[in-house]
Design a protein around this motif. Structure first.
Motif, mmCIF file in Angstrom:
data_model
loop_
_atom_site.group_PDB
_atom_site.id
_atom_site.type_symbol
_atom_site.label_atom_id
_atom_site.label_comp_id
_atom_site.label_asym_id
_atom_site.label_seq_id
_atom_site.Cartn_x
_atom_site.Cartn_y
_atom_site.Cartn_z
ATOM 1 N N ALA A 79 9.675 -54.022 27.260
ATOM 2 C CA ALA A 79 9.434 -53.841 28.688
ATOM 3 C C ALA A 79 10.406 -54.658 29.523
ATOM 4 C CB ALA A 79 8.004 -54.246 29.030
ATOM 5 N N SER A 80 10.706 -54.131 30.710
ATOM 6 C CA SER A 80 11.492 -54.884 31.688
ATOM 7 C C SER A 80 10.657 -56.047 32.211
ATOM 8 C CB SER A 80 11.907 -53.974 32.836
ATOM 9 O OG SER A 80 12.725 -52.909 32.376
ATOM 10 N N ILE A 81 11.333 -57.030 32.800
ATOM 11 C CA ILE A 81 10.651 -58.229 33.300
ATOM 12 C C ILE A 81 11.002 -58.431 34.772
ATOM 13 C CG2 ILE A 81 10.367 -60.725 33.067
ATOM 14 C CD1 ILE A 81 11.179 -60.444 30.144
ATOM 15 N N SER A 82 9.988 -58.555 35.598
ATOM 16 C CA SER A 82 10.192 -58.904 37.004
ATOM 17 C C SER A 82 9.784 -60.344 37.263
ATOM 18 C CB SER A 82 9.379 -57.969 37.907
ATOM 19 O OG SER A 82 9.785 -56.631 37.734
ATOM 20 N N SER A 83 8.608 -60.709 36.773
ATOM 21 C CA SER A 83 8.136 -62.085 36.853
ATOM 22 C C SER A 83 7.118 -62.295 35.749
ATOM 23 C CB SER A 83 7.506 -62.392 38.222
ATOM 24 O OG SER A 83 6.345 -61.597 38.423
ATOM 25 N N VAL A 84 6.928 -63.546 35.390
ATOM 26 C CA VAL A 84 5.911 -63.899 34.408
ATOM 27 C C VAL A 84 4.733 -64.463 35.195
ATOM 28 C CG1 VAL A 84 5.341 -65.307 32.397
ATOM 29 C CG2 VAL A 84 7.665 -64.402 32.690
ATOM 30 N N PRO A 85 3.564 -63.817 35.177
ATOM 31 C CA PRO A 85 2.446 -64.260 36.003
ATOM 32 C C PRO A 85 2.169 -65.745 35.890
ATOM 33 C CG PRO A 85 1.916 -62.176 34.998
ATOM 34 C CD PRO A 85 3.226 -62.608 34.401
ATOM 35 N N LEU A 91 14.568 -48.496 39.935
ATOM 36 C CA LEU A 91 13.291 -47.982 39.476
ATOM 37 C C LEU A 91 13.284 -47.995 37.954
ATOM 38 C CD1 LEU A 91 14.045 -45.828 42.160
ATOM 39 C CD2 LEU A 91 11.566 -45.830 41.886
ATOM 40 N N THR A 92 12.283 -48.660 37.375
ATOM 41 C CA THR A 92 12.173 -48.766 35.923
ATOM 42 C C THR A 92 10.879 -48.109 35.449
ATOM 43 O OG1 THR A 92 10.970 -50.874 35.933
ATOM 44 C CG2 THR A 92 13.374 -50.988 36.021
ATOM 45 N N THR A 93 10.835 -47.782 34.170
ATOM 46 C CA THR A 93 9.643 -47.149 33.601
ATOM 47 C C THR A 93 8.660 -48.168 33.030
ATOM 48 O OG1 THR A 93 10.791 -46.874 31.497
ATOM 49 C CG2 THR A 93 10.850 -45.014 33.041
ATOM 50 N N THR A 94 9.084 -49.420 32.885
ATOM 51 C CA THR A 94 8.210 -50.442 32.293
ATOM 52 C C THR A 94 8.293 -51.735 33.090
ATOM 53 O OG1 THR A 94 9.964 -51.260 30.830
ATOM 54 C CG2 THR A 94 8.516 -49.530 29.958
ATOM 55 N N ASP A 95 7.255 -52.544 32.956
ATOM 56 C CA ASP A 95 7.261 -53.901 33.495
ATOM 57 C C ASP A 95 6.262 -54.720 32.677
ATOM 58 O OD1 ASP A 95 8.176 -55.529 36.160
ATOM 59 O OD2 ASP A 95 6.190 -56.158 35.470
ATOM 60 N N MET A 96 6.675 -55.887 32.246
ATOM 61 C CA MET A 96 5.868 -56.681 31.326
ATOM 62 C C MET A 96 4.504 -57.047 31.905
ATOM 63 S SD MET A 96 6.910 -60.208 29.352
ATOM 64 C CE MET A 96 6.744 -61.214 30.831
ATOM 65 N N GLY A 97 4.402 -57.169 33.207
ATOM 66 C CA GLY A 97 3.155 -57.599 33.810
ATOM 67 C C GLY A 97 2.110 -56.506 33.948
ATOM 68 N N PHE A 98 2.472 -55.247 33.648
ATOM 69 C CA PHE A 98 1.586 -54.120 33.916
ATOM 70 C C PHE A 98 1.352 -53.300 32.652
ATOM 71 C CE2 PHE A 98 3.435 -55.291 37.905
ATOM 72 C CZ PHE A 98 2.473 -55.023 38.874
ATOM 73 N N ALA A 99 0.250 -52.543 32.676
ATOM 74 C CA ALA A 99 -0.012 -51.578 31.610
ATOM 75 C C ALA A 99 0.800 -50.318 31.885
ATOM 76 C CB ALA A 99 -1.503 -51.243 31.563
ATOM 77 N N THR A 100 1.495 -49.813 30.887
ATOM 78 C CA THR A 100 2.302 -48.605 31.035
ATOM 79 C C THR A 100 1.885 -47.587 29.971
ATOM 80 O OG1 THR A 100 4.033 -49.586 29.656
ATOM 81 C CG2 THR A 100 4.267 -49.810 32.040
ATOM 82 N N PRO A 101 2.179 -46.306 30.185
ATOM 83 C CA PRO A 101 1.779 -45.288 29.213
ATOM 84 C C PRO A 101 2.403 -45.557 27.842
ATOM 85 C CG PRO A 101 2.433 -44.272 31.287
ATOM 86 C CD PRO A 101 2.807 -45.717 31.382
ATOM 87 N N SER A 102 1.633 -45.289 26.822
ATOM 88 C CA SER A 102 2.149 -45.491 25.462
ATOM 89 C C SER A 102 2.927 -44.279 24.966
ATOM 90 C CB SER A 102 0.995 -45.783 24.499
ATOM 91 O OG SER A 102 0.066 -44.711 24.496
ATOM 92 N N GLU A 103 2.702 -43.118 25.571
ATOM 93 C CA GLU A 103 3.391 -41.907 25.151
ATOM 94 C C GLU A 103 4.832 -41.920 25.655
ATOM 95 O OE1 GLU A 103 2.434 -39.341 23.226
ATOM 96 O OE2 GLU A 103 0.622 -40.527 22.779
ATOM 97 N N PRO A 104 5.811 -41.579 24.816
ATOM 98 C CA PRO A 104 7.199 -41.519 25.293
ATOM 99 C C PRO A 104 7.374 -40.360 26.264
ATOM 100 C CG PRO A 104 7.031 -40.669 23.060
ATOM 101 C CD PRO A 104 5.692 -41.244 23.382
#
Length: 613
Positions: free
Chosen positions: A419-425, A539-552
């Protein structure tokens, strides 16, 4: 000469020793029993400390709430300082925290709000507390985060509250944990305009803020605070329910478990969180409100203070708003300046010192900005420009910046990793340092970028920028994306992401269609772009702080309009920080001391000459 220097040093030490200090404040610990619950049938013991006004007599009271995971001990130093200002102060450990009994209900009107209303009843019976009427003490409430929310919620449900100062807190807890800043283009309306006061975001389709939610739940499940109670059960093995839910109420535990499994909000989760959300009752708040919100906060960003401010002001209640260098992600914290703002607010609305002489006025809108470094200490100078009215996140004016870039294909990886990283909570500032805007990482193949030409003039962004995008893909699917606005200095330095903030969005592509368009609102910030710098929308499809879809999945992202709308507030003004007072005071003091030594030395020489035979 040496004797003279020693004398001057003795005078300085003596002055320091006899300089008046704050009055001594002594806290009185006690347990206050309250009754709460929907049927008023639950008995809870709250661990409290009361600090009488040190000067004696009757004084206004201040209730001081603690943050989530804290207790009354967390705010003791602040309580002492408030008491020294001439107030009676009551701190307490909220139900489920510290030595208090009960279970955490997230500042529910049926639980924590009822508790605090009974604390106000208790204050009304204290001889040290000033009364406005029978059973009606002159009282304000302050607190940060969890403590800030209870200030707002209590003020909405109890008209006896006379002033509040909530800090770094939420307006809509559902939106805080399930944000979505995209609006379908057909419903977007005017770009850059704030939603109607009191309106609720569409959290039902929000993106789960997984890491922050996990931190919250982990603090409630941790039974460290159980040991603080000193009860026999602290040493016993955990029951299955304690292991599962800790000190949370069971319904909160059940909702969290369901959301954590699916990564999607449920109607039950949104309903439960909204019951503890000030935005649902903000129109009932009549106590003058000073909202202090952190610019470095990915948990409760500036948009939450904006929503609270507009909803409270819509009812005719005085509101001021401050954006300071702090928040759940770090920053300086500006403890002294924040305390001064709070003190001035309470002095005006609790003590009636509103003439501007004994209580300096608090501006309607103030922002902390970097003023460079002090030439002597090399410490950061923080300026506080202010304006007489709050402009909202759309600013008082807008500037348009043209972005360029082709349509770009991006992929959501299987399992959402890496996942991409914007901030670490909680520690977002570590990526870029305390005074840095922050550095983010966007994974290759997962991000699309659109960039401006170098700026020909400075650009001060204050509020939320907006852009319109198109997402192409398979009909009947939904794209989860994360929007960021970077400050790009050159090709050598990494691009800076102001405060490490990102805007999560969901864009639904209708059945039978191949694309959908949406207006996106970027995070609210106060950031200066220098001439020669570029603005980059990513615009990114992932972010480490959030839940994202597991399906490609694969999407194509493009701009509907090349225009990025940037809000500005030209009315913000502040006197220059100038040179620190001691830069000129120390040389002057040195001249005075040198002159004194010279005069003393000459006098001694004359006496020696006069005594010679």
């Amino acid at each position: 000469m040496a004797a003279s220097a020693a004398a001057l040093a003795l005078i300085a030490v003596t002055t320091w020793l006899v300089w008046p200090s704050g009055a001594e404040v002594r806290g009185q610990d006690q347990t206050i029993t309250v009754v709460d619950g929907p049927a008023d049938d639950q008995r809870v013991e709250l661990d409290t400390t009361f600090f009488p006004p040190p000067g004696g007599g009757k004084a206004p009271a201040v209730l001081l709430g603690h943050g989530f995971g804290g207790s009354k001990q967390s705010v003791r130093d602040e309580a002492v300082r408030i008491a020294q200002d001439g107030y009676a102060v009551l701190t307490w450990s909220a139900r489920g925290f510290g030595r208090s009994t009960g279970e955490i209900a997230l500042n529910s009107p049926d639980y924590e709000v009822k508790d605090v209303k009974q604390l106000i009843d208790w204050l009304a019976k204290r001889p040290e507390v000033l009364l406005d009427a029978s059973d009606d003490p002159r009282v304000g409430i302050a607190g940060g985060s969890y403590g800030g929310a209870i200030a707002l919620m209590t003020a909405a449900h109890d008209r006896r509250v006379d002033a509040i100062v909530p800090r770094i807190t939420w307006s809509d807890l559902a939106d805080a944990l399930f944000p979505n800043t995209a609006v379908p283009l057909s419903a977007a309306g005017d770009a850059g305009q704030s939603p109607a006061a009191g309106s609720l975001p569409e959290a039902e389709n929000g993106v789960f803020k997984r890491m922050w939610a996990g931190i919250f739940f982990g603090q409630g499940v941790s039974l460290d605070s159980l040991a603080l109670r000193g009860r026999p059960e602290a040493a016993r093995p955990l029951t299955p329910e304690q292991a599962r839910c800790g000190r949370f109420r069971p319904e909160i535990c059940t909702v969290y478990e369901e959301v954590a499994k699916t990564g999607r909000p449920t109607p039950e989760a949104v309903d439960l969180l909204r019951k503890s959300s000030p935005i649902t009752v903000a129109a009932q708040i009549k106590a003058p409100t000073l909202l202090i919100q952190g610019q470095r906060d990915s948990l409760f960003p500036l948009s939450h203070a904006d929503a609270n401010a507009r909803a409270i002001a819509a009812g005719g209640t005085p509101v001021s708003l401050t954006w300071f260098d702090g928040g759940h992600d770090g920053g300086d914290g500006e403890a002294d300046w924040v305390f001064e703002q709070s003190s001035a607010w309470f002095a005006r609305y609790l003590k009636g010192e509103g003439d501007g002489e004994t209580a300096p006025p608090v501006s309607a809108f103030t922002v902390t900005r970097d003023g460079g470094r002090d030439p002597g200490t090399r410490q950061r100078i923080r300026l506080h420009p202010e304006t007489g009215s709050y402009p909202g996140l759309g600013g008082t004016a807008t500037r348009t910046v043209e972005l360029a870039g082709p349509a770009q294909n991006i992929a959501n990886p299987p399992g959402g990793a890496p996942a991409s990283i914007s901030s670490v909570p909680g520690v977002g500032g570590l990526l870029g340092g305390q005074n840095s805007p922050g550095v983010a990482i966007d994974m290759p193949g997962q991000s699309a970028a659109f960039e401006s030409r170098p700026l020909t003039a400075p650009l001060q962004l204050t509020g939320s920028s907006t852009a319109t995008i198109r997402v192409s893909g398979q009909g009947g699917t939904e794209a989860t994306l994360f929007a960021k606005l970077y400050d790009v200095a050159d090709s050598v330095q990494p691009p800076a992401l102001p405060a490490g903030l990102v805007a999560p969005i969901r864009v639904a592509i209708p059945e039978g269609a191949t694309s959908a368009e949406a207006t996106i609102t970027l995070p609210a910030v106060d950031h200066a772009f220098a001439p020669g710098h570029r603005l980059r929308l990513v615009l990114t499809t992932t972010d480490m702080g959030f839940a994202t879809p597991s399906e490609p999945a694969t999407y194509q992202v493009s701009l509907v309009s090349s225009t990025l709308t940037v809000p500005t507030v030209g009315t913000l003004a502040a006197a220059s920080g100038g040179v620190a007072w001691w830069v000129w005071a120390m040389p002057l003091a040195a001249v005075v001391i040198a002159a004194a030594l010279l005069v003393t030395g000459r006098a001694q020489n004359r006496r020696r000459t006069a005594t010679r035979p």
